[in-house]
Every structure is written in C-alpha cells, then in structure tokens.
Design an enzyme around this catalytic site. Structure first.
Site, PDB file in Angstrom:
ATOM      1  N   SER A 130       0.852  -1.194   0.000  1.00 16.67           N
ATOM      2  CA  SER A 130       0.000   0.000   0.000  1.00 16.67           C
ATOM      3  C   SER A 130       0.879   1.232   0.000  1.00 16.67           C
ATOM      4  O   SER A 130       2.064   1.162   0.360  1.00 16.67           O
ATOM      5  CB  SER A 130      -0.881  -0.004   1.258  1.00 16.67           C
ATOM      6  OG  SER A 130      -1.536   1.233   1.441  1.00 16.67           O
ATOM      7  N   TYR A 143      -2.788   0.367  10.520  1.00 10.85           N
ATOM      8  CA  TYR A 143      -2.698  -0.141   9.151  1.00 10.85           C
ATOM      9  C   TYR A 143      -1.314   0.120   8.575  1.00 10.85           C
ATOM     10  O   TYR A 143      -0.678  -0.789   8.026  1.00 10.85           O
ATOM     11  CB  TYR A 143      -3.770   0.514   8.287  1.00 10.85           C
ATOM     12  CG  TYR A 143      -3.820  -0.012   6.864  1.00 10.85           C
ATOM     13  CD1 TYR A 143      -4.179  -1.332   6.609  1.00 10.85           C
ATOM     14  CD2 TYR A 143      -3.500   0.801   5.780  1.00 10.85           C
ATOM     15  CE1 TYR A 143      -4.224  -1.833   5.311  1.00 10.85           C
ATOM     16  CE2 TYR A 143      -3.547   0.317   4.481  1.00 10.85           C
ATOM     17  CZ  TYR A 143      -3.907  -1.000   4.255  1.00 10.85           C
ATOM     18  OH  TYR A 143      -3.944  -1.487   2.975  1.00 10.85           O
TER      19      TYR A 143
END
Length: 232
Positions: A130, A143
């Site tokens: 990501s 995250y």
C-alpha cells in the site's frame, strides 16, 4: 511439453485479488486463496484453469493441510488483508494483534511453507502492499504499521532468496476502488465515488508486469497512485 505455470493468489474471491486472478487466468493455473470455499469455487468455475485454496491463513493446521496439496508453485501473490483505522488512544490490543496476524504474520507463515516449492521452480513472491507502506498519518498507525512491516519483510526476503533464484516484488497501490475503499470512506464520513480511485484491474496489470519480468530482472518495488485527474 512445458507445463502451465501455477500461481497462488490469496484474497482471490473479490477486489484486487479477483482482478489479479482475471489477469493471470489466460497464462496460469490458479490456486484461489481465501476462507469461503463456496465463493472460491464459484470464481474458479468462471476461469480456464483454477481451483480453490481454501484456508484460514491464521490457522497453522489449515495452512499445512492446504499447502500439502501444492506440488508446484511458480508465483505466490499475497493480496489478502484487512484495514483497521483509529487513533492510537482508542485502538485495542486485539485490534493490533488481528491486523498484524492477517497483514504480516499470515504472509510470513504461508511464504515459509511454500518456499521449497518456489525455490524448486525459480519462482516469485509478490506482495500487494500500500501507499501506507511508505507513510502514515492520523488514525492510520495500525494499518501503516502492518504495511511498513510488510515492506521490511519483502526487502529482507528478496535479499535472502536471491541465492535460491526466487524473486520478490512489492506492489504499492494508493486508494483502489474496492469494497474496502467504500468502507473506509464511510468511516471517514466522506462520499465515495469509485471513478476517483485506481481500478483493481490496473493493480492487476502491475502484477502482470512483475510476473512477466524475465529471469535477469526483478520489479522490486512498484508504486501506483491515483492521478487526481477528473474523469467527469
């Protein structure tokens, strides 16, 4: 006659994982990873050569049983993951544990189990990371923490596995138009418009680029960002 290469894709029943399955279907036999065997069977039935690889990746016994059926593996693609957001002051220990178990520990465990097959095939490991694997912000500690750690994992694995002929790639998409993105917008209290974000098939094309790299080369790290161009 050369055997068709085999690719295992986790999180293959929807989103980015499903898009990757569609992209590789013409050239690979696919092992479709996920927890829902029925959903995986449905996806497999729509592809030229595919079968379910049903397992809860946090369960060592289920992983061992699933891996026992893998005779050959050319590509391992880690696409499964979860998104948890929130201020550090409000995040529970269980939230931290679950996020790291899914986004990192399960990746490390499955990779370890499959390295003998990957080494034998001179294969590849590709992780869907990501943009959060490079930067963090308010409410994204949990995250981003998992994705920073995943980047460290792939960097180390790449160096360790060169001697065995295994190549390792890390793909870092920004926001992608998936169910997860819609849920994130709802959490943020913002209106969601799929057209504003990267299509899953574009991430799949980046994976294809890594898969198709010839033996003397490796797509080590690839970042894909939304262009910000209005399509309206």
């Amino acid at each position: 006659m050369t055997a068709i290469p085999v690719a295992l894709i986790t999180g293959a029943s929807r989103g980015i994982g499903r898009a990757i399955a569609d992209e590789l279907a013409a050239t690979h036999h696919l092992l479709l990873g996920g927890r829902d065997a029925a959903a995986l069977a449905e996806v497999a039935s729509s592809l030229p050569s595919a079968e379910p690889f049903a397992a809860e990746l946090r369960d060592a016994d289920q992983v061992a049983a699933a891996v026992a059926g893998v005779d050959r593996l050319d590509v391992l693609i880690h696409s499964a993951g979860i998104l948890r957001m929130g201020p550090v002051a409000e995040l529970s220990d269980d939230a931290w544990r679950e996020s790291f178990e899914v986004n990192l520990f399960a990746v490390a465990s499955l990779t370890r189990e499959l390295l003998p097959a990957l080494r034998a095939a001179g294969g590849q490991v590709i992780t869907i990371n990501s943009g959060s694997g490079f930067s963090s912000g308010a409410s994204s500690a949990i995250y981003s923490g998992t994705k920073f750690a995943l980047r460290a994992f792939t960097d180390a694995l790449r160096e360790e596995e060169r001697q065995y002929g295994v190549r390792v790639s890390s793909i870092h998409p920004g926001r992608v138009a998936t169910d997860m993105q819609e849920e994130l917008h709802a959490w943020e209290g913002r209106q969601y418009s799929a057209e504003a974000w990267i299509r899953p098939d574009q991430v799949a094309k980046a994976v294809r680029l890594a898969v198709d790299a010839t033996r003397e080369s490796t797509i080590e790290t690839l970042t894909i960002r939304p262009s910000g161009i209005s399509l309206g």
